[in-house]
Motif scaffolding. Structure first.
Motif, mmCIF file in Angstrom:
data_model
loop_
_atom_site.group_PDB
_atom_site.id
_atom_site.type_symbol
_atom_site.label_atom_id
_atom_site.label_comp_id
_atom_site.label_asym_id
_atom_site.label_seq_id
_atom_site.Cartn_x
_atom_site.Cartn_y
_atom_site.Cartn_z
ATOM 1 N N ARG A 58 10.834 6.088 -10.144
ATOM 2 C CA ARG A 58 11.907 5.291 -9.976
ATOM 3 C C ARG A 58 12.151 4.951 -8.440
ATOM 4 N NH1 ARG A 58 13.709 1.143 -9.863
ATOM 5 N NH2 ARG A 58 16.009 0.890 -9.877
ATOM 6 N N THR A 59 12.151 5.844 -7.717
ATOM 7 C CA THR A 59 12.415 5.736 -6.307
ATOM 8 C C THR A 59 11.272 4.792 -5.518
ATOM 9 O OG1 THR A 59 13.409 8.138 -5.990
ATOM 10 C CG2 THR A 59 12.536 7.035 -4.015
ATOM 11 N N ILE A 60 10.192 5.165 -6.020
ATOM 12 C CA ILE A 60 9.019 4.168 -5.587
ATOM 13 C C ILE A 60 9.133 2.849 -5.837
ATOM 14 C CG2 ILE A 60 6.766 3.799 -5.347
ATOM 15 C CD1 ILE A 60 6.211 7.034 -5.860
ATOM 16 N N ARG A 61 9.620 2.458 -7.292
ATOM 17 C CA ARG A 61 9.745 1.166 -7.740
ATOM 18 C C ARG A 61 10.958 0.615 -6.811
ATOM 19 N NH1 ARG A 61 8.493 3.609 -12.687
ATOM 20 N NH2 ARG A 61 10.459 4.044 -13.140
ATOM 21 N N TYR A 62 12.022 1.491 -6.485
ATOM 22 C CA TYR A 62 13.227 0.849 -5.982
ATOM 23 C C TYR A 62 12.830 0.259 -4.317
ATOM 24 C CZ TYR A 62 17.571 0.734 -3.418
ATOM 25 O OH TYR A 62 18.403 0.510 -2.486
ATOM 26 N N TYR A 63 11.791 1.197 -3.785
ATOM 27 C CA TYR A 63 11.521 0.587 -2.563
ATOM 28 C C TYR A 63 10.881 -0.313 -2.572
ATOM 29 C CZ TYR A 63 12.744 5.533 -0.825
ATOM 30 O OH TYR A 63 13.419 6.822 -0.662
ATOM 31 N N GLU A 64 10.016 -0.456 -3.568
ATOM 32 C CA GLU A 64 9.041 -1.651 -3.857
ATOM 33 C C GLU A 64 9.959 -3.061 -4.017
ATOM 34 O OE1 GLU A 64 5.749 -3.684 -6.669
ATOM 35 O OE2 GLU A 64 6.466 -1.925 -7.254
ATOM 36 N N SER A 65 11.042 -2.953 -4.925
ATOM 37 C CA SER A 65 11.999 -4.056 -5.233
ATOM 38 C C SER A 65 12.523 -4.367 -4.046
ATOM 39 C CB SER A 65 12.846 -3.588 -6.404
ATOM 40 O OG SER A 65 13.878 -2.640 -6.033
ATOM 41 N N GLU A 66 12.986 -3.445 -3.058
ATOM 42 C CA GLU A 66 13.694 -3.781 -1.831
ATOM 43 C C GLU A 66 12.892 -4.443 -0.928
ATOM 44 O OE1 GLU A 66 17.131 -3.458 -1.148
ATOM 45 O OE2 GLU A 66 17.328 -3.199 -3.413
ATOM 46 N N GLY A 67 11.368 -4.790 -1.280
ATOM 47 C CA GLY A 67 10.471 -5.150 -0.125
ATOM 48 C C GLY A 67 9.724 -4.215 0.909
ATOM 49 N N LEU A 68 10.182 -3.023 0.737
ATOM 50 C CA LEU A 68 9.999 -2.103 1.802
ATOM 51 C C LEU A 68 8.422 -1.923 1.798
ATOM 52 C CD1 LEU A 68 12.841 0.631 1.635
ATOM 53 C CD2 LEU A 68 12.400 -1.326 3.317
ATOM 54 N N LEU A 69 7.616 -2.127 0.743
ATOM 55 C CA LEU A 69 6.018 -1.633 0.679
ATOM 56 C C LEU A 69 5.254 -3.083 0.705
ATOM 57 C CD1 LEU A 69 6.191 0.723 -2.275
ATOM 58 C CD2 LEU A 69 6.079 1.243 0.050
ATOM 59 N N GLY A 70 5.700 -4.221 0.475
ATOM 60 C CA GLY A 70 5.096 -5.311 0.653
ATOM 61 C C GLY A 70 4.732 -5.523 -0.791
ATOM 62 N N LYS A 71 3.400 -6.281 -0.924
ATOM 63 C CA LYS A 71 2.784 -6.513 -2.084
ATOM 64 C C LYS A 71 2.093 -5.341 -2.802
ATOM 65 C CE LYS A 71 0.674 -9.929 -5.128
ATOM 66 N NZ LYS A 71 0.071 -11.330 -5.146
ATOM 67 N N VAL A 72 2.549 -4.980 -3.559
ATOM 68 C CA VAL A 72 1.816 -3.635 -4.424
ATOM 69 C C VAL A 72 0.717 -4.209 -5.393
ATOM 70 C CG1 VAL A 72 1.860 -1.617 -5.814
ATOM 71 C CG2 VAL A 72 3.731 -1.957 -3.981
ATOM 72 N N LYS A 73 -0.551 -3.757 -5.371
ATOM 73 C CA LYS A 73 -1.539 -4.418 -6.344
ATOM 74 C C LYS A 73 -1.139 -3.891 -7.636
ATOM 75 C CE LYS A 73 -3.948 -6.466 -3.091
ATOM 76 N NZ LYS A 73 -3.824 -7.727 -3.143
ATOM 77 N N ARG A 74 -1.391 -4.707 -8.644
ATOM 78 C CA ARG A 74 -1.241 -4.107 -10.162
ATOM 79 C C ARG A 74 -2.616 -4.717 -10.896
ATOM 80 N NH1 ARG A 74 4.459 -4.089 -11.838
ATOM 81 N NH2 ARG A 74 5.574 -4.046 -9.734
ATOM 82 N N SER A 75 -2.853 -4.009 -12.179
ATOM 83 C CA SER A 75 -3.680 -4.158 -12.693
ATOM 84 C C SER A 75 -3.466 -5.186 -13.915
ATOM 85 C CB SER A 75 -4.312 -2.875 -13.603
ATOM 86 O OG SER A 75 -3.419 -2.356 -14.301
ATOM 87 N N ILE A 76 -4.455 -5.480 -14.830
ATOM 88 C CA ILE A 76 -4.118 -6.099 -15.716
ATOM 89 C C ILE A 76 -2.677 -5.709 -16.823
ATOM 90 C CG2 ILE A 76 -5.105 -7.416 -18.175
ATOM 91 C CD1 ILE A 76 -7.758 -6.877 -16.843
ATOM 92 N N GLY A 77 -2.748 -4.437 -16.877
ATOM 93 C CA GLY A 77 -1.597 -4.088 -17.809
ATOM 94 C C GLY A 77 -0.267 -3.624 -16.916
#
Length: 79
Positions: A33-52
């Motif tokens: 949840r913390t990592i997703r929060y940091y991502e949502s706040e734009g602190l990680l840039g664009k995180v790669k995602r798979s098809i799922g």
């Protein structure tokens, strides 16, 4: 018709080591949840995602998360 699977596979290739959320969470002792929060706040840039929509993190993302964690431990705010 666009081949989404091929596009995602091509995008993930050549990125070096990729790590799943569970691996990063365990390694850095951060909750998903913390990592997703940091991502949502734009602190990680664009995180790669798979098809799922599985998130894949690079070594650069890990370094960035370590920096964020260190700053938080020093009492710095996310903003």
């Amino acid at each position: 018709m666009k081949n989404y699977k091929a596009d995602v596979k091509k995008d993930l290739e050549g990125k070096g080591n990729l790590f799943k959320m569970s691996e990063i969470s365990q390694q850095l002792e951060l909750t998903p949840r913390t990592i997703r929060y940091y991502e949502s706040e734009g602190l990680l840039g664009k995180v790669k995602r798979s098809i799922g929509y599985t998130r894949y993190f690079t070594n650069e993302d890990i370094i960035r998360l370590k920096e964020i964690k260190n700053l938080k431990q020093q009492g710095k705010k996310i903003a």
